[in-house]
Design a protein around this motif. Sequence first.
Motif, PDB file in Angstrom:
ATOM      1  N   LEU A 425      27.826   0.714 -83.254  1.00  0.00           N
ATOM      2  CA  LEU A 425      27.493  -0.608 -82.732  1.00  0.00           C
ATOM      3  C   LEU A 425      26.031  -0.964 -82.937  1.00  0.00           C
ATOM      4  N   ARG A 426      25.235   0.056 -83.294  1.00  0.00           N
ATOM      5  CA  ARG A 426      23.814  -0.213 -83.519  1.00  0.00           C
ATOM      6  C   ARG A 426      23.661  -0.802 -84.910  1.00  0.00           C
ATOM      7  N   ARG A 427      23.387  -2.048 -85.003  1.00  0.00           N
ATOM      8  CA  ARG A 427      23.317  -2.711 -86.304  1.00  0.00           C
ATOM      9  C   ARG A 427      22.090  -2.332 -87.080  1.00  0.00           C
TER      10      ARG A 427
ATOM     11  N   VAL B  29      20.362  12.335 -71.699  1.00  0.00           N
ATOM     12  CA  VAL B  29      19.046  12.567 -72.282  1.00  0.00           C
ATOM     13  C   VAL B  29      19.027  12.077 -73.720  1.00  0.00           C
ATOM     14  N   PHE B  30      18.049  11.264 -74.044  1.00  0.00           N
ATOM     15  CA  PHE B  30      17.796  10.912 -75.452  1.00  0.00           C
ATOM     16  C   PHE B  30      16.594  11.716 -75.897  1.00  0.00           C
ATOM     17  N   ASP B  31      16.815  12.626 -76.829  1.00  0.00           N
ATOM     18  CA  ASP B  31      15.725  13.486 -77.296  1.00  0.00           C
ATOM     19  C   ASP B  31      14.945  14.045 -76.108  1.00  0.00           C
ATOM     20  N   GLU B  32      13.733  13.482 -75.839  1.00  0.00           N
ATOM     21  CA  GLU B  32      12.912  13.968 -74.734  1.00  0.00           C
ATOM     22  C   GLU B  32      13.165  13.169 -73.459  1.00  0.00           C
ATOM     23  N   LEU B  33      13.747  11.969 -73.645  1.00  0.00           N
ATOM     24  CA  LEU B  33      13.802  11.005 -72.550  1.00  0.00           C
ATOM     25  C   LEU B  33      15.050  11.182 -71.695  1.00  0.00           C
ATOM     26  N   LYS B  34      14.828  11.526 -70.420  1.00  0.00           N
ATOM     27  CA  LYS B  34      15.961  11.668 -69.506  1.00  0.00           C
ATOM     28  C   LYS B  34      16.200  10.313 -68.853  1.00  0.00           C
ATOM     29  N   VAL B  35      17.240   9.603 -69.318  1.00  0.00           N
ATOM     30  CA  VAL B  35      17.490   8.246 -68.828  1.00  0.00           C
ATOM     31  C   VAL B  35      18.265   8.281 -67.513  1.00  0.00           C
ATOM     32  N   LEU B  36      19.279   9.115 -67.462  1.00  0.00           N
ATOM     33  CA  LEU B  36      20.036   9.265 -66.219  1.00  0.00           C
ATOM     34  C   LEU B  36      19.862  10.687 -65.728  1.00  0.00           C
ATOM     35  N   SER B  55      13.710  -3.369 -67.274  1.00  0.00           N
ATOM     36  CA  SER B  55      14.119  -3.257 -68.676  1.00  0.00           C
ATOM     37  C   SER B  55      13.825  -1.855 -69.193  1.00  0.00           C
ATOM     38  N   GLY B  56      14.786  -1.302 -69.885  1.00  0.00           N
ATOM     39  CA  GLY B  56      14.598   0.018 -70.487  1.00  0.00           C
ATOM     40  C   GLY B  56      14.859   1.152 -69.534  1.00  0.00           C
ATOM     41  N   VAL B  57      15.338   0.843 -68.334  1.00  0.00           N
ATOM     42  CA  VAL B  57      15.518   1.906 -67.344  1.00  0.00           C
ATOM     43  C   VAL B  57      16.818   2.674 -67.599  1.00  0.00           C
ATOM     44  N   GLY B  58      17.752   2.054 -68.319  1.00  0.00           N
ATOM     45  CA  GLY B  58      18.980   2.786 -68.661  1.00  0.00           C
ATOM     46  C   GLY B  58      20.258   2.110 -68.205  1.00  0.00           C
ATOM     47  N   LYS B  59      20.208   0.824 -67.885  1.00  0.00           N
ATOM     48  CA  LYS B  59      21.395   0.128 -67.379  1.00  0.00           C
ATOM     49  C   LYS B  59      22.499   0.070 -68.443  1.00  0.00           C
ATOM     50  N   SER B  60      22.116  -0.325 -69.642  1.00  0.00           N
ATOM     51  CA  SER B  60      23.115  -0.400 -70.718  1.00  0.00           C
ATOM     52  C   SER B  60      23.664   0.979 -71.038  1.00  0.00           C
ATOM     53  N   THR B  61      22.774   1.955 -70.990  1.00  0.00           N
ATOM     54  CA  THR B  61      23.207   3.323 -71.235  1.00  0.00           C
ATOM     55  C   THR B  61      24.264   3.737 -70.216  1.00  0.00           C
ATOM     56  N   PHE B 104      29.373  -7.154 -73.771  1.00  0.00           N
ATOM     57  CA  PHE B 104      28.216  -6.383 -74.224  1.00  0.00           C
ATOM     58  C   PHE B 104      26.959  -7.240 -74.168  1.00  0.00           C
ATOM     59  N   GLN B 105      25.860  -6.534 -73.968  1.00  0.00           N
ATOM     60  CA  GLN B 105      24.584  -7.242 -73.943  1.00  0.00           C
ATOM     61  C   GLN B 105      24.329  -7.951 -75.285  1.00  0.00           C
ATOM     62  N   ASP B 106      24.772  -7.302 -76.358  1.00  0.00           N
ATOM     63  CA  ASP B 106      24.606  -7.917 -77.688  1.00  0.00           C
ATOM     64  C   ASP B 106      25.883  -8.582 -78.181  1.00  0.00           C
ATOM     65  N   ASP B 180      27.338  -6.547 -69.240  1.00  0.00           N
ATOM     66  CA  ASP B 180      25.924  -6.212 -69.387  1.00  0.00           C
ATOM     67  C   ASP B 180      25.132  -7.502 -69.565  1.00  0.00           C
ATOM     68  N   GLU B 181      24.510  -7.928 -68.487  1.00  0.00           N
ATOM     69  CA  GLU B 181      23.759  -9.191 -68.472  1.00  0.00           C
ATOM     70  C   GLU B 181      24.567 -10.333 -69.094  1.00  0.00           C
ATOM     71  N   PRO B 182      25.712 -10.655 -68.499  1.00  0.00           N
ATOM     72  CA  PRO B 182      26.618 -11.629 -69.137  1.00  0.00           C
ATOM     73  C   PRO B 182      26.088 -13.058 -69.099  1.00  0.00           C
TER      74      PRO B 182
HETATM   75  N1  LIG Z   1      19.982   6.111 -79.198  1.00  0.00           N
HETATM   76  C1  LIG Z   1      18.840   6.182 -78.532  1.00  0.00           C
HETATM   77  N2  LIG Z   1      17.880   7.042 -78.909  1.00  0.00           N
HETATM   78  C2  LIG Z   1      16.737   7.149 -78.237  1.00  0.00           C
HETATM   79  N3  LIG Z   1      16.463   6.429 -77.177  1.00  0.00           N
HETATM   80  C3  LIG Z   1      17.360   5.529 -76.720  1.00  0.00           C
HETATM   81  C4  LIG Z   1      18.600   5.358 -77.398  1.00  0.00           C
HETATM   82  N4  LIG Z   1      19.307   4.398 -76.738  1.00  0.00           N
HETATM   83  C5  LIG Z   1      18.539   4.008 -75.708  1.00  0.00           C
HETATM   84  N5  LIG Z   1      17.378   4.675 -75.700  1.00  0.00           N
HETATM   85  C6  LIG Z   1      16.330   4.534 -74.706  1.00  0.00           C
HETATM   86  O1  LIG Z   1      16.914   4.712 -73.445  1.00  0.00           O
HETATM   87  C7  LIG Z   1      16.307   3.846 -72.525  1.00  0.00           C
HETATM   88  C8  LIG Z   1      17.363   3.049 -71.807  1.00  0.00           C
HETATM   89  O2  LIG Z   1      17.879   2.080 -72.650  1.00  0.00           O
HETATM   90  P1  LIG Z   1      18.900   0.974 -72.157  1.00  0.00           P
HETATM   91  O3  LIG Z   1      19.311   0.143 -73.284  1.00  0.00           O
HETATM   92  O4  LIG Z   1      19.991   1.627 -71.391  1.00  0.00           O
HETATM   93  O5  LIG Z   1      17.967   0.139 -71.166  1.00  0.00           O
HETATM   94  P2  LIG Z   1      18.360  -1.111 -70.310  1.00  0.00           P
HETATM   95  O6  LIG Z   1      18.099  -0.728 -68.904  1.00  0.00           O
HETATM   96  O7  LIG Z   1      19.702  -1.617 -70.647  1.00  0.00           O
HETATM   97  O8  LIG Z   1      17.254  -2.147 -70.774  1.00  0.00           O
HETATM   98  P3  LIG Z   1      17.369  -3.741 -70.925  1.00  0.00           P
HETATM   99  O9  LIG Z   1      17.312  -4.313 -69.537  1.00  0.00           O
HETATM  100  O10 LIG Z   1      16.170  -4.109 -71.719  1.00  0.00           O
HETATM  101  O11 LIG Z   1      18.655  -4.050 -71.606  1.00  0.00           O
HETATM  102  C9  LIG Z   1      15.327   2.993 -73.291  1.00  0.00           C
HETATM  103  O12 LIG Z   1      14.044   3.513 -73.096  1.00  0.00           O
HETATM  104  C10 LIG Z   1      15.722   3.152 -74.700  1.00  0.00           C
HETATM  105  O13 LIG Z   1      14.622   3.088 -75.545  1.00  0.00           O
END
Ligand SMILES: Nc1ncnc2c1ncn2[C@@H]1O[C@H](COP(=O)(O)OP(=O)(O)OP(=O)(O)O)[C@@H](O)[C@H]1O
Lengths: 427, 238
Positions: A425-427, B29-36, B55-61, B104-106, B180-182
């Motif tokens: 889904l990532r374009r 976890v994305f690489d180093e980043l622990k989102v949840l 924004s970027g906190v991980g909601k979409s994730t 979807f957000q997109d 996701d943010e409809p």
């Molecule tokens: N495939 C990936 N690889 C590395 N990092 C990722 C990946 N997908 C998401 N991230 C990171 O995970 C974090 C959470 O992303 P996410 O899209 O869930 O945020 P969000 O809360 O939905 O933000 P927004 O409100 O802007 O939509 C972000 O910092 C993003 O950069």
Amino acid sequence: MKNTRKAISLWNRGHWKDYVFSQGMLLVASLLLVFFISIGLGVGNILERFLSSDLPEEQVRITPQGVQAGFFQTERGGTEITADVMDSLTALPQVERIDPQVYAHVPAYLRGLLGGRNYYTDITLEGVSTAFVPDSMLEYIDWNYTLSDSAEKPLPIILSENLLILYNAGFAESNGLMGLTPEGVIGLEVQVNVGSSSIASLQAPPINLRAEIVGTSRSMALFALAVPIEFVEEVNNLYLPDDKHTYSALMVTALEAEDVPAIVRYAESMGLAAETRRGIAQKAEVLVGVVTAALGALAAAILFSAVASAIHTLVADLKNRSYALGVLVALGTKRERLVYIFAFQIFFMSLISTVFGGLLGCALSFLVSSTLLNLLPVLKYAVESLAVFPVGWLASGLGLVLAVSTISAWFFFRKILSTPVTELLRR
Amino acid sequence: MFLSASANTGRGESPVSKPLIHASSIVKVFDELKVLNKASFTLNEGEFVAVTGKSGVGKSTLLGILGTLDPAFTGELTINGVSTPKASSMELAELRREFMGFIFQDFHLLPNLSALDNILLPAVFSGTDSLEVRKDAAAILSRLDLRNDNTPTRFLSRGERQRVASARALVNNPKVLLADEPTASLDEDSEENLFDLLDALRKERGFAIIAVLHSKRILSRADRILELKGGVLHEKHA
Ligand SMILES: Nc1ncnc2c1ncn2[C@@H]1O[C@H](COP(=O)(O)OP(=O)(O)OP(=O)(O)O)[C@@H](O)[C@H]1O
Ligand SMILES: [Mg+2]
């Protein structure tokens, strides 16, 4: 089924042109495949046809090195086959018998009314014994003739098949006459004139003889007419009484087929050329092999790049759609269902391309064949068509192209589908 | 019988219904980043839960994980009684198709297809396309003020596309709507209109919603508001 059609139509909306290139390449690949197989085998046939010999296995045809039958006289060179040479060969334990052949060292020409027109060609008379004449022919012809017979019966002659081809391609073609087949000329009455030709004549007056074509042969010089050997010796003595008596060729029959190589070695050690069925076959095989290998390598290279680029673009098309695939999977479409639908689509499209390409290939080889045959009419009488269509080979070749492209597309398709949805889904 | 307060489950289950979605100790976890970081979450039948966060906190994730789109996490996730880490891709596809609807957000629309074809796409591919589904789709399109014509969605405005995405999520009659943010691309009226429709459909069909939202006015409609912060969800009171 209706849903599958609808699914395929939705999936491809706005994307049909993506397939043009890959399917075009596939079409070209199939076309080339059919063309190469068809024309390649056809050329092989021609070569074999020209190189084949009706020499029996236990016979060796011995001729002077480099001697060619000229229009009215042999050009001499190298060792000649004299009576001494013949005696030494007869003395070999492996030799069962020797049937000599003699050229008439006398100009001659053949004239006949063919298709209502006068046909004329200078020829060389070659005297052969009954050994040269196939047994099947001997049953109904009389291979004995001397000048004293000229009032009662026609001179039996055997035509070189190559002369026939030349007649067909030249005289018949330019006069719009029907071509002659080897079977069709048997029984034709013609005139043979001994003692003069279009470019030479001798002191002694020429003789005009009634002649009948009794057969054709492939193992003769181009402008030679085979006639009974006594007749040629008689003519040579009449016109050139002082000439040294030599033979144009010796048909040596070995006791066993295994003895043939020994005879060949002996003849070659004397500076003579020896032809055997196996030697001719080997020559033909080598030639056909070389031509086939060269054509085959070229064909394979072209085919490989065509199929490879077809697959490459097919895969690229699929990769371009991975986002859309991701959408479908995210919305809960089963991967198995997608694989089924797209395998079906790719198979079906490729099937159409290969079948259509195959048909175009047939048409192309047919076209090339008839063009070549028209440009080189000589070929026309050797083979009916340059293009041969071995259905089994063609079908399996096309099947292979189809299978290779469909299976690799299917394989890559599955690979795309095994990617996590979030990636797709990532374009 | 008198216990049957929550209608539309259609399964005669106990009113103390088991959760539609239950997630616990989700770590992503994305690489180093622990989102949840050991996030837990429960969605009950008919509930409307809003998720907020920077924004970027991980909601979409989080939504991707709850929607079974992203299997790369640790923790427990049960959807409609199915423990998803153990489920086959067939079962997950079925869950997404039969049980969930996604906005979807997109958007994730196919740009060459019309609004209606985009909406029908999943049904067509699953072989469940029918006149009934088409009628429902047309009705939802008109409820969302969308033209039902052949214009490919790539020509639609962003807000229109967002509404098409909503229509697609609703047409399959899901039990859970993941949004996701409809309303991110909608004006206030359209935003209200969408949630009016969602409320109406929820009454009619009884589905639960988990939606990432920022708009205060819409947040006030939610049963619960959760804030995602530091990899975990915090209950917030409206
Ligand atoms: N495939 C990936 N690889 C590395 N990092 C990722 C990946 N997908 C998401 N991230 C990171 O995970 C974090 C959470 O992303 P996410 O899209 O869930 O945020 P969000 O809360 O939905 O933000 P927004 O409100 O802007 O939509 C972000 O910092 C993003 O950069
Ligand atoms: Mg987001």
